[in-house]
Design a protein around this motif. Structure first.
Motif, PDB file in Angstrom:
ATOM      1  N   ASN A 102      30.089  45.627  30.549  1.00 57.91           N
ATOM      2  CA  ASN A 102      30.793  44.850  31.578  1.00 57.91           C
ATOM      3  C   ASN A 102      30.382  45.314  32.979  1.00 57.91           C
ATOM      4  O   ASN A 102      31.118  46.012  33.672  1.00 57.91           O
ATOM      5  CB  ASN A 102      32.309  44.967  31.376  1.00 57.91           C
ATOM      6  CG  ASN A 102      33.067  43.943  32.195  1.00 57.91           C
ATOM      7  OD1 ASN A 102      32.538  43.396  33.170  1.00 57.91           O
ATOM      8  ND2 ASN A 102      34.308  43.690  31.819  1.00 57.91           N
ATOM      9  N   ASP A 103      29.196  44.886  33.386  1.00 54.59           N
ATOM     10  CA  ASP A 103      28.642  45.337  34.666  1.00 54.59           C
ATOM     11  C   ASP A 103      29.475  44.887  35.855  1.00 54.59           C
ATOM     12  O   ASP A 103      29.617  45.624  36.831  1.00 54.59           O
ATOM     13  CB  ASP A 103      27.196  44.854  34.826  1.00 54.59           C
ATOM     14  CG  ASP A 103      26.259  45.537  33.830  1.00 54.59           C
ATOM     15  OD1 ASP A 103      26.534  46.688  33.431  1.00 54.59           O
ATOM     16  OD2 ASP A 103      25.260  44.901  33.447  1.00 54.59           O
ATOM     17  N   GLY A 104      30.040  43.685  35.795  1.00 55.58           N
ATOM     18  CA  GLY A 104      30.863  43.190  36.906  1.00 55.58           C
ATOM     19  C   GLY A 104      32.081  44.069  37.131  1.00 55.58           C
ATOM     20  O   GLY A 104      32.392  44.442  38.265  1.00 55.58           O
ATOM     21  N   ALA A 105      32.772  44.415  36.055  1.00 52.28           N
ATOM     22  CA  ALA A 105      33.954  45.273  36.172  1.00 52.28           C
ATOM     23  C   ALA A 105      33.561  46.668  36.650  1.00 52.28           C
ATOM     24  O   ALA A 105      34.228  47.251  37.513  1.00 52.28           O
ATOM     25  CB  ALA A 105      34.696  45.353  34.846  1.00 52.28           C
ATOM     26  N   LYS A 106      32.477  47.207  36.113  1.00 55.00           N
ATOM     27  CA  LYS A 106      32.045  48.556  36.537  1.00 55.00           C
ATOM     28  C   LYS A 106      31.716  48.560  38.033  1.00 55.00           C
ATOM     29  O   LYS A 106      32.054  49.507  38.742  1.00 55.00           O
ATOM     30  CB  LYS A 106      30.851  49.026  35.710  1.00 55.00           C
ATOM     31  CG  LYS A 106      31.226  49.344  34.266  1.00 55.00           C
ATOM     32  CD  LYS A 106      30.102  49.986  33.486  1.00 55.00           C
ATOM     33  CE  LYS A 106      28.926  49.073  33.313  1.00 55.00           C
ATOM     34  NZ  LYS A 106      27.904  49.596  32.392  1.00 55.00           N
ATOM     35  N   ARG A 107      31.100  47.499  38.508  1.00 53.78           N
ATOM     36  CA  ARG A 107      30.771  47.397  39.936  1.00 53.78           C
ATOM     37  C   ARG A 107      32.054  47.373  40.774  1.00 53.78           C
ATOM     38  O   ARG A 107      32.172  48.083  41.775  1.00 53.78           O
ATOM     39  CB  ARG A 107      29.930  46.134  40.169  1.00 53.78           C
ATOM     40  CG  ARG A 107      29.326  46.023  41.546  1.00 53.78           C
ATOM     41  CD  ARG A 107      28.267  44.916  41.650  1.00 53.78           C
ATOM     42  NE  ARG A 107      28.518  43.716  40.863  1.00 53.78           N
ATOM     43  CZ  ARG A 107      27.865  43.393  39.730  1.00 53.78           C
ATOM     44  NH1 ARG A 107      26.926  44.178  39.244  1.00 53.78           N
ATOM     45  NH2 ARG A 107      28.162  42.270  39.083  1.00 53.78           N
ATOM     46  N   LEU A 108      33.041  46.569  40.348  1.00 51.56           N
ATOM     47  CA  LEU A 108      34.320  46.510  41.059  1.00 51.56           C
ATOM     48  C   LEU A 108      34.973  47.892  41.090  1.00 51.56           C
ATOM     49  O   LEU A 108      35.424  48.350  42.140  1.00 51.56           O
ATOM     50  CB  LEU A 108      35.260  45.506  40.386  1.00 51.56           C
ATOM     51  CG  LEU A 108      36.689  45.485  40.923  1.00 51.56           C
ATOM     52  CD1 LEU A 108      36.726  44.927  42.344  1.00 51.56           C
ATOM     53  CD2 LEU A 108      37.599  44.691  40.005  1.00 51.56           C
ATOM     54  N   TYR A 109      35.018  48.568  39.959  1.00 57.64           N
ATOM     55  CA  TYR A 109      35.672  49.871  39.894  1.00 57.64           C
ATOM     56  C   TYR A 109      34.945  50.889  40.778  1.00 57.64           C
ATOM     57  O   TYR A 109      35.586  51.710  41.434  1.00 57.64           O
ATOM     58  CB  TYR A 109      35.767  50.362  38.451  1.00 57.64           C
ATOM     59  CG  TYR A 109      36.578  49.439  37.561  1.00 57.64           C
ATOM     60  CD1 TYR A 109      37.699  48.752  38.038  1.00 57.64           C
ATOM     61  CD2 TYR A 109      36.214  49.224  36.241  1.00 57.64           C
ATOM     62  CE1 TYR A 109      38.436  47.904  37.229  1.00 57.64           C
ATOM     63  CE2 TYR A 109      36.953  48.375  35.418  1.00 57.64           C
ATOM     64  CZ  TYR A 109      38.052  47.716  35.925  1.00 57.64           C
ATOM     65  OH  TYR A 109      38.777  46.879  35.121  1.00 57.64           O
ATOM     66  N   ARG A 110      33.622  50.835  40.812  1.00 57.23           N
ATOM     67  CA  ARG A 110      32.873  51.745  41.706  1.00 57.23           C
ATOM     68  C   ARG A 110      33.218  51.467  43.172  1.00 57.23           C
ATOM     69  O   ARG A 110      33.342  52.395  43.970  1.00 57.23           O
ATOM     70  CB  ARG A 110      31.370  51.626  41.467  1.00 57.23           C
ATOM     71  CG  ARG A 110      30.900  52.406  40.241  1.00 57.23           C
ATOM     72  CD  ARG A 110      29.386  52.573  40.195  1.00 57.23           C
ATOM     73  NE  ARG A 110      28.685  51.299  40.186  1.00 57.23           N
ATOM     74  CZ  ARG A 110      28.394  50.586  39.088  1.00 57.23           C
ATOM     75  NH1 ARG A 110      28.741  51.039  37.907  1.00 57.23           N
ATOM     76  NH2 ARG A 110      27.761  49.445  39.180  1.00 57.23           N
ATOM     77  N   GLU A 111      33.403  50.187  43.518  1.00 58.83           N
ATOM     78  CA  GLU A 111      33.793  49.844  44.892  1.00 58.83           C
ATOM     79  C   GLU A 111      35.137  50.466  45.254  1.00 58.83           C
ATOM     80  O   GLU A 111      35.407  50.730  46.426  1.00 58.83           O
ATOM     81  CB  GLU A 111      33.865  48.322  45.069  1.00 58.83           C
ATOM     82  CG  GLU A 111      32.510  47.648  45.085  1.00 58.83           C
ATOM     83  CD  GLU A 111      32.609  46.123  45.043  1.00 58.83           C
ATOM     84  OE1 GLU A 111      33.727  45.584  45.194  1.00 58.83           O
ATOM     85  OE2 GLU A 111      31.560  45.493  44.842  1.00 58.83           O
ATOM     86  N   PHE A 112      35.983  50.688  44.259  1.00 57.09           N
ATOM     87  CA  PHE A 112      37.293  51.303  44.475  1.00 57.09           C
ATOM     88  C   PHE A 112      37.261  52.819  44.302  1.00 57.09           C
ATOM     89  O   PHE A 112      38.312  53.455  44.250  1.00 57.09           O
ATOM     90  CB  PHE A 112      38.340  50.681  43.544  1.00 57.09           C
ATOM     91  CG  PHE A 112      38.952  49.431  44.113  1.00 57.09           C
ATOM     92  CD1 PHE A 112      40.144  49.477  44.819  1.00 57.09           C
ATOM     93  CD2 PHE A 112      38.313  48.212  43.974  1.00 57.09           C
ATOM     94  CE1 PHE A 112      40.702  48.335  45.359  1.00 57.09           C
ATOM     95  CE2 PHE A 112      38.863  47.057  44.517  1.00 57.09           C
ATOM     96  CZ  PHE A 112      40.062  47.127  45.205  1.00 57.09           C
ATOM     97  N   GLY A 113      36.074  53.392  44.213  1.00 52.38           N
ATOM     98  CA  GLY A 113      35.948  54.844  44.160  1.00 52.38           C
ATOM     99  C   GLY A 113      35.996  55.450  42.773  1.00 52.38           C
ATOM    100  O   GLY A 113      36.047  56.676  42.634  1.00 52.38           O
ATOM    101  N   PHE A 114      35.989  54.621  41.723  1.00 53.80           N
ATOM    102  CA  PHE A 114      35.955  55.160  40.367  1.00 53.80           C
ATOM    103  C   PHE A 114      34.543  55.627  40.037  1.00 53.80           C
ATOM    104  O   PHE A 114      33.573  54.967  40.391  1.00 53.80           O
ATOM    105  CB  PHE A 114      36.390  54.104  39.343  1.00 53.80           C
ATOM    106  CG  PHE A 114      37.868  53.868  39.306  1.00 53.80           C
ATOM    107  CD1 PHE A 114      38.678  54.563  38.421  1.00 53.80           C
ATOM    108  CD2 PHE A 114      38.460  52.950  40.165  1.00 53.80           C
ATOM    109  CE1 PHE A 114      40.049  54.342  38.372  1.00 53.80           C
ATOM    110  CE2 PHE A 114      39.827  52.724  40.130  1.00 53.80           C
ATOM    111  CZ  PHE A 114      40.621  53.433  39.240  1.00 53.80           C
ATOM    112  N   GLU A 115      34.474  56.763  39.357  1.00 57.24           N
ATOM    113  CA  GLU A 115      33.191  57.323  38.921  1.00 57.24           C
ATOM    114  C   GLU A 115      33.190  57.424  37.407  1.00 57.24           C
ATOM    115  O   GLU A 115      34.207  57.768  36.804  1.00 57.24           O
ATOM    116  CB  GLU A 115      33.008  58.730  39.515  1.00 57.24           C
ATOM    117  CG  GLU A 115      32.920  58.777  41.035  1.00 57.24           C
ATOM    118  CD  GLU A 115      31.633  58.199  41.570  1.00 57.24           C
ATOM    119  OE1 GLU A 115      30.622  58.215  40.835  1.00 57.24           O
ATOM    120  OE2 GLU A 115      31.634  57.713  42.713  1.00 57.24           O
TER     121      GLU A 115
END
Length: 157
Positions: free
Chosen positions: A121-134
């Motif tokens: 789920n690349d879209g979700a991973k990208r969103l989460y990275r934008e929110f500072g998730f690693e």
């Protein structure tokens, strides 16, 4: 919280989920995931501060389910489920839900938040990275269909 969605000017309002929202939430869940949560899974989270819905034009556009648990003497936030109706994707709804849920988790004492996301789920991973998730680790065969999950984590505060 009311936020204008960047794409189409829709207004998104975030509020606690109510029993009357459950059918719409389950419909969005079923439209979003091949292995969807059943109705009673959502029903168990009613009244929890981390079960929020996003409304646009009086209709449920998405939801988030999150909670705080004590682990080794620390409060850990967990984003368990996030989904947006296909007609409202890419309009800022998921960002508004995630932003509000992180605030709720922090207000309930969480200093760290985790979530699991499908490896594909690349879209979700990208969103989460934008929110500072690693990314923290991969969990093999986490999902019932055998797909791996990526556990992502973020410090609050």
């Amino acid at each position: 919280m009311t936020t204008p969605a960047p794409e189409d000017g829709e207004t998104v309002s975030i509020r606690p989920a109510e029993r009357a929202d459950l059918l719409a939430v389950v419909r969005i869940e079923n439209a979003s995931f091949s292995q969807a949560w059943p109705y009673d899974a959502f029903e168990r989270f009613l009244g929890e501060p981390g079960f929020l819905v996003a409304e646009t034009d009086g209709k449920i556009a998405g939801y988030v389910v999150a909670d705080v648990t004590q682990q080794i003497g620390r409060a850990l936030g967990h984003v368990k489920d996030v989904a947006v109706h296909p007609d409202h994707r890419r309009a800022g709804v998921a960002s508004a839900l995630l932003s509000r849920s992180l605030g709720v988790l922090a207000a309930h004492g969480a200093d760290t938040v985790k979530l699991e996301v499908r490896r594909s789920n690349d879209g979700a991973k990208r969103l989460y990275r934008e929110f500072g998730f690693e990314p923290l680790r991969r969990v093999p065969s986490y999902y019932a269909d055998g797909e791996d999950a990526i556990v992502m984590i973020r410090k609050l505060g």
